[in-house]
Design a protein around this motif. Sequence first.
Motif, PDB file in Angstrom:
ATOM      1  N   LYS A  17       6.205  12.189  40.896  1.00  0.00           N
ATOM      2  CA  LYS A  17       7.652  12.062  41.010  1.00  0.00           C
ATOM      3  C   LYS A  17       8.166  13.109  41.994  1.00  0.00           C
ATOM      4  O   LYS A  17       8.037  14.307  41.751  1.00  0.00           O
ATOM      5  CB  LYS A  17       8.291  12.257  39.640  1.00  0.00           C
ATOM      6  N   PRO A  18       8.744  12.677  43.111  1.00  0.00           N
ATOM      7  CA  PRO A  18       9.207  13.653  44.106  1.00  0.00           C
ATOM      8  C   PRO A  18      10.421  14.436  43.613  1.00  0.00           C
ATOM      9  O   PRO A  18      11.313  13.889  42.969  1.00  0.00           O
ATOM     10  CB  PRO A  18       9.552  12.799  45.320  1.00  0.00           C
ATOM     11  N   THR A  19      10.420  15.722  43.922  1.00  0.00           N
ATOM     12  CA  THR A  19      11.552  16.579  43.581  1.00  0.00           C
ATOM     13  C   THR A  19      12.096  17.194  44.858  1.00  0.00           C
ATOM     14  O   THR A  19      11.457  17.154  45.911  1.00  0.00           O
ATOM     15  CB  THR A  19      11.130  17.706  42.611  1.00  0.00           C
ATOM     16  N   ALA A  20      13.281  17.746  44.759  1.00  0.00           N
ATOM     17  CA  ALA A  20      13.917  18.409  45.897  1.00  0.00           C
ATOM     18  C   ALA A  20      14.596  19.675  45.405  1.00  0.00           C
ATOM     19  O   ALA A  20      15.136  19.699  44.300  1.00  0.00           O
ATOM     20  CB  ALA A  20      14.938  17.482  46.544  1.00  0.00           C
ATOM     21  N   THR A  21      14.569  20.712  46.228  1.00  0.00           N
ATOM     22  CA  THR A  21      15.312  21.934  45.935  1.00  0.00           C
ATOM     23  C   THR A  21      16.581  21.882  46.773  1.00  0.00           C
ATOM     24  O   THR A  21      16.518  21.906  48.004  1.00  0.00           O
ATOM     25  CB  THR A  21      14.489  23.184  46.287  1.00  0.00           C
ATOM     26  N   VAL A  22      17.719  21.736  46.114  1.00  0.00           N
ATOM     27  CA  VAL A  22      18.995  21.576  46.816  1.00  0.00           C
ATOM     28  C   VAL A  22      19.958  22.692  46.434  1.00  0.00           C
ATOM     29  O   VAL A  22      19.900  23.229  45.325  1.00  0.00           O
ATOM     30  CB  VAL A  22      19.647  20.206  46.528  1.00  0.00           C
ATOM     31  N   LYS A  23      20.841  23.024  47.365  1.00  0.00           N
ATOM     32  CA  LYS A  23      21.867  24.031  47.097  1.00  0.00           C
ATOM     33  C   LYS A  23      23.156  23.317  46.729  1.00  0.00           C
ATOM     34  O   LYS A  23      23.718  22.563  47.521  1.00  0.00           O
ATOM     35  CB  LYS A  23      22.084  24.919  48.319  1.00  0.00           C
ATOM     36  N   VAL A  42      19.051  20.927  51.585  1.00  0.00           N
ATOM     37  CA  VAL A  42      17.717  20.825  50.993  1.00  0.00           C
ATOM     38  C   VAL A  42      16.853  21.953  51.537  1.00  0.00           C
ATOM     39  O   VAL A  42      16.745  22.130  52.750  1.00  0.00           O
ATOM     40  CB  VAL A  42      17.076  19.457  51.308  1.00  0.00           C
ATOM     41  N   LEU A  43      16.241  22.712  50.641  1.00  0.00           N
ATOM     42  CA  LEU A  43      15.355  23.803  51.026  1.00  0.00           C
ATOM     43  C   LEU A  43      13.952  23.247  51.208  1.00  0.00           C
ATOM     44  O   LEU A  43      13.398  22.629  50.298  1.00  0.00           O
ATOM     45  CB  LEU A  43      15.353  24.885  49.941  1.00  0.00           C
ATOM     46  N   LEU A  44      13.383  23.456  52.394  1.00  0.00           N
ATOM     47  CA  LEU A  44      12.040  22.972  52.696  1.00  0.00           C
ATOM     48  C   LEU A  44      11.137  24.145  53.039  1.00  0.00           C
ATOM     49  O   LEU A  44      11.568  25.096  53.672  1.00  0.00           O
ATOM     50  CB  LEU A  44      12.067  22.011  53.896  1.00  0.00           C
ATOM     51  N   GLY A  45       9.894  24.051  52.624  1.00  0.00           N
ATOM     52  CA  GLY A  45       8.888  25.032  53.000  1.00  0.00           C
ATOM     53  C   GLY A  45       7.881  24.361  53.911  1.00  0.00           C
ATOM     54  O   GLY A  45       7.743  23.138  53.905  1.00  0.00           O
ATOM     55  N   SER A  46       7.175  25.142  54.705  1.00  0.00           N
ATOM     56  CA  SER A  46       6.185  24.580  55.614  1.00  0.00           C
ATOM     57  C   SER A  46       5.164  23.757  54.835  1.00  0.00           C
ATOM     58  O   SER A  46       4.623  24.204  53.831  1.00  0.00           O
ATOM     59  CB  SER A  46       5.481  25.690  56.376  1.00  0.00           C
ATOM     60  N   GLY A  47       4.948  22.522  55.278  1.00  0.00           N
ATOM     61  CA  GLY A  47       4.015  21.624  54.619  1.00  0.00           C
ATOM     62  C   GLY A  47       4.607  20.890  53.439  1.00  0.00           C
ATOM     63  O   GLY A  47       3.937  20.100  52.795  1.00  0.00           O
ATOM     64  N   SER A  48       5.880  21.134  53.147  1.00  0.00           N
ATOM     65  CA  SER A  48       6.501  20.487  51.996  1.00  0.00           C
ATOM     66  C   SER A  48       6.779  19.016  52.278  1.00  0.00           C
ATOM     67  O   SER A  48       6.864  18.586  53.422  1.00  0.00           O
ATOM     68  CB  SER A  48       7.799  21.199  51.610  1.00  0.00           C
ATOM     69  N   ALA A  49       6.915  18.261  51.206  1.00  0.00           N
ATOM     70  CA  ALA A  49       7.242  16.841  51.320  1.00  0.00           C
ATOM     71  C   ALA A  49       8.744  16.704  51.540  1.00  0.00           C
ATOM     72  O   ALA A  49       9.543  17.400  50.915  1.00  0.00           O
ATOM     73  CB  ALA A  49       6.827  16.100  50.063  1.00  0.00           C
ATOM     74  N   ILE A  50       9.128  15.795  52.413  1.00  0.00           N
ATOM     75  CA  ILE A  50      10.540  15.537  52.680  1.00  0.00           C
ATOM     76  C   ILE A  50      11.054  14.570  51.618  1.00  0.00           C
ATOM     77  O   ILE A  50      10.586  13.434  51.530  1.00  0.00           O
ATOM     78  CB  ILE A  50      10.740  14.915  54.078  1.00  0.00           C
ATOM     79  N   ALA A  66       5.102  11.540  54.256  1.00  0.00           N
ATOM     80  CA  ALA A  66       4.383  10.405  53.668  1.00  0.00           C
ATOM     81  C   ALA A  66       5.255   9.572  52.739  1.00  0.00           C
ATOM     82  O   ALA A  66       5.187   8.346  52.757  1.00  0.00           O
ATOM     83  CB  ALA A  66       3.139  10.896  52.930  1.00  0.00           C
ATOM     84  N   ALA A  67       6.088  10.211  51.930  1.00  0.00           N
ATOM     85  CA  ALA A  67       6.927   9.479  50.983  1.00  0.00           C
ATOM     86  C   ALA A  67       7.967   8.611  51.689  1.00  0.00           C
ATOM     87  O   ALA A  67       8.372   7.576  51.164  1.00  0.00           O
ATOM     88  CB  ALA A  67       7.615  10.445  50.030  1.00  0.00           C
TER      89      ALA A  67
END
Length: 80
Positions: A17-23, A42-50, A66-67
């Motif tokens: 289940k995809p999650t997202a870190t949002v402000k 949306v907070l993204l880290g290197s290599g993270s899923a969009i 990929a998603a």
Amino acid sequence: EITKAGDAVAALKKSLKPTATVKRDGKFNVIDAAFVVPGDLVLLGSGSAIPADCRVNEGEIEVDEAALTGESLPVTKFQG
């Protein structure tokens, strides 16, 4: 046996289940990616899923699309 198989399937579904870190409201929270809305930061880290269609606000980052696109290799995204 049936309970173990059911538990295994449930665990697999949860891990996929995809999650997202949002402000929101000035702080970052981890939410289900299905609840990302336009305007979320949306907070993204290197290599993270969009988790959604996003725009890079600054710098550049390698991400896993990929998603969204099915692309299996990381893609470099630039500001804008």
